[in-house]
Design a protein around this motif. Structure first.
Motif, PDB file in Angstrom:
ATOM      1  N   ALA A 104       0.818  -1.215   0.000  1.00  0.00           N
ATOM      2  CA  ALA A 104       0.000   0.000   0.000  1.00  0.00           C
ATOM      3  C   ALA A 104       0.853   1.266   0.000  1.00  0.00           C
ATOM      4  O   ALA A 104       0.322   2.366  -0.116  1.00  0.00           O
ATOM      5  CB  ALA A 104      -0.923   0.003   1.225  1.00  0.00           C
ATOM      6  N   SER A 105       2.156   1.124   0.149  1.00  0.00           N
ATOM      7  CA  SER A 105       3.035   2.294   0.181  1.00  0.00           C
ATOM      8  C   SER A 105       3.807   2.481  -1.122  1.00  0.00           C
ATOM      9  O   SER A 105       4.667   3.346  -1.217  1.00  0.00           O
ATOM     10  CB  SER A 105       4.037   2.148   1.350  1.00  0.00           C
ATOM     11  N   ARG A 106       3.483   1.659  -2.107  1.00  0.00           N
ATOM     12  CA  ARG A 106       4.248   1.719  -3.349  1.00  0.00           C
ATOM     13  C   ARG A 106       3.663   2.747  -4.306  1.00  0.00           C
ATOM     14  O   ARG A 106       2.619   3.343  -4.068  1.00  0.00           O
ATOM     15  CB  ARG A 106       4.306   0.329  -3.975  1.00  0.00           C
ATOM     16  N   TRP A 107       4.368   2.918  -5.454  1.00  0.00           N
ATOM     17  CA  TRP A 107       4.060   4.005  -6.379  1.00  0.00           C
ATOM     18  C   TRP A 107       2.684   3.867  -7.015  1.00  0.00           C
ATOM     19  O   TRP A 107       2.059   4.865  -7.349  1.00  0.00           O
ATOM     20  CB  TRP A 107       5.140   4.070  -7.453  1.00  0.00           C
ATOM     21  N   GLY A 108       2.171   2.636  -7.181  1.00  0.00           N
ATOM     22  CA  GLY A 108       0.880   2.459  -7.834  1.00  0.00           C
ATOM     23  C   GLY A 108      -0.245   3.130  -7.074  1.00  0.00           C
ATOM     24  O   GLY A 108      -1.052   3.885  -7.646  1.00  0.00           O
ATOM     25  N   LYS A 109      -0.309   2.892  -5.770  1.00  0.00           N
ATOM     26  CA  LYS A 109      -1.356   3.499  -4.947  1.00  0.00           C
ATOM     27  C   LYS A 109      -1.156   5.009  -4.849  1.00  0.00           C
ATOM     28  O   LYS A 109      -2.126   5.778  -4.901  1.00  0.00           O
ATOM     29  CB  LYS A 109      -1.348   2.874  -3.549  1.00  0.00           C
ATOM     30  N   ARG A 110       0.089   5.438  -4.742  1.00  0.00           N
ATOM     31  CA  ARG A 110       0.360   6.874  -4.635  1.00  0.00           C
ATOM     32  C   ARG A 110      -0.027   7.600  -5.927  1.00  0.00           C
ATOM     33  O   ARG A 110      -0.579   8.700  -5.894  1.00  0.00           O
ATOM     34  CB  ARG A 110       1.841   7.085  -4.318  1.00  0.00           C
ATOM     35  N   THR A 111       0.267   6.998  -7.071  1.00  0.00           N
ATOM     36  CA  THR A 111      -0.116   7.604  -8.354  1.00  0.00           C
ATOM     37  C   THR A 111      -1.627   7.714  -8.465  1.00  0.00           C
ATOM     38  O   THR A 111      -2.159   8.744  -8.910  1.00  0.00           O
ATOM     39  CB  THR A 111       0.443   6.762  -9.520  1.00  0.00           C
TER      40      THR A 111
END
Length: 488
Positions: free
Chosen positions: A290-297
Motif C-alpha cells: 500500500a506504500s508503493r508508487w501504484g497506490k500513490r499515483t
C-alpha cells in the motif's frame, strides 16, 4: 453437564421447521434468470445489428434467430452447467460464481465462433458481438441482483442454514462470533458440540452445548442441521473426521472446517494438498504494497481530479460557514499519519469555535472512551455543520492532504495523538499505511460501529490491502454517503 438426551428434547421442542430448504431452489432461480436475460439480450442484439449495421453481412437476422438463437442459448446454459455455475456452493459469497460465469461465457462464445466457421454457417458478426458483449454483463448483473436479494432475505432471518459448531468452547465462540456478525452469510448457529471431557452446559457467550463432538452425526440429524462446522479441537484424529463425513454424505449436510484463522483475505490463503494432507499457506500481510508508487499515483491523480470537480461546492460551503458565525472556514487539526508522523488534517469547520475545550467535559458526562470518541447529537455542531456531516462533505478538504501525500483516498481512519497513545501493539499496525478519507470503517457502519469493530476493520485493511479492495471501498463509499448511515 446436562445429558445429551435432555438437550435434544429441549432444543427439538423449541425448534421451528427448517426455513433453509428453499435454498435448494437457488440454482433453478439462477437458471431462469439466465435464460430470460439471454433471450432479452438476443432480441436486443437483433435490433442493434439491424439498425447499427456495425458489420456488413448478407445473412438474414430473422433466419439466424430461428437456428442460431436457441442453439446459442442452449450451448451457453450447458457450458455454465458444466463449469459449475449452478452449483449451490457458489451462491451468496465470494468471487467464484462470477469467475465461473465469465469462463463459461467466454468458452461458449469461442465454441460458437469456431463452430460457425467449421460448419460454414453465415452467423452475423454484429449479432455475435452484441449477443455476447451485452450478454456477459447482463449475466453478471442478474447474479449480482440475485445475491443482493439473498443477502437481504438472510438479514431478515430468511433462507438461513442451521449450523452446529464442534470444537473447544473458545474456538466455537470465535467461529460463532464471525457468523453472527456477518448475517448475510445466512448461518444460524443453533448449538455447540464440545469434546467429551468438557462438561459445560454452554460456551462463554451463552451458546448451548447440545452434546459431545464424537456424537456429531446423530446430533446433526436430530437437530436437522444444514451444516456442521469443525473448529479447533473438534476431533481427535483424521480418521474420526473422515468417518463423520462418510456418515453425513447421504444427508446433504455441509461439512465445513473452520480453522483458527480470521480476518485474512482469500488472496493471502493458498491450499496445497501434499500427500493427502491439505496444507494452508498464508502469505505475509500486504501493508507494504500500500506504500508503493501504484497506490500513490492513483491517489495523486484521483485527488487532483476531485478537487477540480468539487471546486464550486467548496466555494458554496465556505460562504455558508462564513456567514453563520464569521469564524474560520477550515478546521486544521493535527493527526497522526504513516509511521507516526503528525500532519495538519484539513476539514470544513462544523463545530463552534471553542469545540476542543469542551471535549473532556463531554467525555466525562457521557462516559465515552477517548479512543474513537464520537457522540450523537453533539452540542458543539453548528447548524451548517449538521448537513455537512450527514453528507460527509466536511471532509472534502482532506483531498489536499491526499494530494500532498499525507493521506490516501482509502485507508484507516486518521486519529489524533491522544487516541494513538492508547494503542496496543496490534493497533499500532494502523500506522504502517497512510490514513484515508474513506475506508472499511466508513462503508461498514461508520460511527455506529463499536470501538472493537472499527479497530478490527482497520487492521483487516492494513493486513489485506489490495488495489481492487480500494476500488470496491470507493464504490461502496458513494452508497454509504447517500444513505448517511452512521454519519454524525
Amino acid at each position: 453437564m446436562t445429558t445429551t438426551s435432555e438437550h435434544t428434547q429441549s432444543v427439538s421442542s423449541a425448534t421451528p421447521a427448517t426455513p433453509s430448504r428453499m435454498l435448494r431452489y437457488l440454482p433453478t432461480s439462477a437458471l431462469i434468470i439466465d435464460v430470460v436475460l439471454m433471450t432479452v439480450v438476443g432480441l436486443v442484439a437483433i435490433v442493434g445489428r439491424r439498425y447499427l449495421d456495425v458489420f456488413a453481412s448478407s445473412a438474414s437476422v430473422e433466419q439466424q434467430l430461428v437456428i442460431a438463437g436457441p442453439l446459442m442459448i442452449t450451448g451457453w446454459i450447458v457450458t455454465l452447467m458444466i463449469l459449475g455455475s449452478y452449483h449451490h456452493d457458489v451462491f451468496g459469497a465470494g468471487t467464484d460464481e462470477y469467475r465461473r460465469v465469465l469462463n463459461a461465457s467466454l468458452l461458449a462464445a469461442g465454441a460458437t465462433g469456431v463452430g460457425s466457421y467449421l460448419l460454414k454457417f453465415d452467423l452475423s458478426r454484429g449479432f455475435f458481438v452484441l449477443a455476447y458483449g451485452l450478454g456477459i454483463p447482463a449475466l453478471f448483473l442478474g447474479r449480482f441482483l440475485l445475491r443482493r436479494a439473498l443477502h437481504t432475505a438472510r438479514r431478515r432471518g430468511l433462507l438461513r442454514q442451521r449450523v452446529l459448531i464442534a470444537g473447544t468452547r473458545s474456538h466455537i465462540d470465535e467461529v460463532a462470533g464471525v457468523l453472527g456478525r456477518e448475517l448475510w452469510l445466512g448461518y444460524e448457529v443453533i448449538g455447540a458440540l464440545t469434546p467429551e471431557y468438557d462438561l459445560s452446559e454452554e460456551t462463554a457467550t451463552g451458546l448451548p452445548v447440545l452434546g459431545n463432538a464424537n456424537e456429531a452425526t446423530s446430533l446433526v440429524k436430530h437437530h436437522r442441521a444444514d451444516a456442521l462446522f469443525f473448529a479447533g479441537g473438534a476431533v481427535g484424529s483424521s480418521a474420526q473426521f473422515r468417518k463423520v463425513v462418510w456418515d453425513l454424505e447421504q444427508d446433504q449436510v455441509q461439512v465445513v472446517i473452520a480453522p483458527s484463522v480470521t480476518d485474512i483475505s482469500n488472496e493471502r490463503i493458498t491450499i496445497r494438498p501434499v500427500g493427502g494432507l491439505p496444507l494452508m499457506h498464508i502469505e505475509p500481510p500486504t501493508w507494504s504494497d500500500a506504500s508503493r508508487w501504484g497506490k500513490r499515483t492513483f491517489d495523486l491523480i484521483g485527488s487532483a481530479a476531485l478537487i477540480c470537480a468539487f471546486a464550486p461546492l467548496f466555494l458554496l460551503i465556505a460562504l455558508q460557514i462564513r456567514l453563520y458565525d464569521r469564524g474560520p472556514i477550515f478546521f486544521r487539526h493535527n493527526r497522526v499519519g504513516r509511521n507516526g508522523d503528525e500532519f495538519a488534517c484539513f476539514k470544513f469547520r462544523t463545530m463552534v469555535q471553542n469545540a476542543e475545550s469542551l471535549v473532556a467535559d463531554l467525555q466525562e458526562e457521557n462516559g465515552a472512551s477517548a479512543l474513537l470518541f464520537k457522540m450523537k447529537d453533539d452540542p458543539r455542531i453548528t447548524p451548517p455543520g449538521r448537513w455537512m456531516r450527514r453528507l460527509s462533505v466536511d471532509e472534502l478538504p482532506q483531498l489536499f492532504n491526499v494530494f500532498l501525500g499525507q493521506m490516501s483516498l482509502v485507508g484507516p481512519r486518521p486519529q489524533v495523538a491522544r487516541e494513538v497513545a492508547l494503542y496496543d501493539d496490534s493497533m499500532s499496525r494502523r500506522l504502517h499505511v497512510r490514513p484515508g478519507m474513506t475506508g472499511l470503517w466508513q462503508v461498514s457502519g461508520r460511527n455506529d460501529l463499536t470501538v472493537a469493530e472499527a479497530m478490527r476493520l482497520d487492521l483487516y485493511y492494513v493486513d489485506n490491502w489490495s488495489m481492487l479492495q480500494d476500488l470496491s471501498i470507493l464504490g461502496r463509499t458513494v452508497g454509504a454517503v447517500l444513505s448517511s448511515r452512521g454519519a454524525y
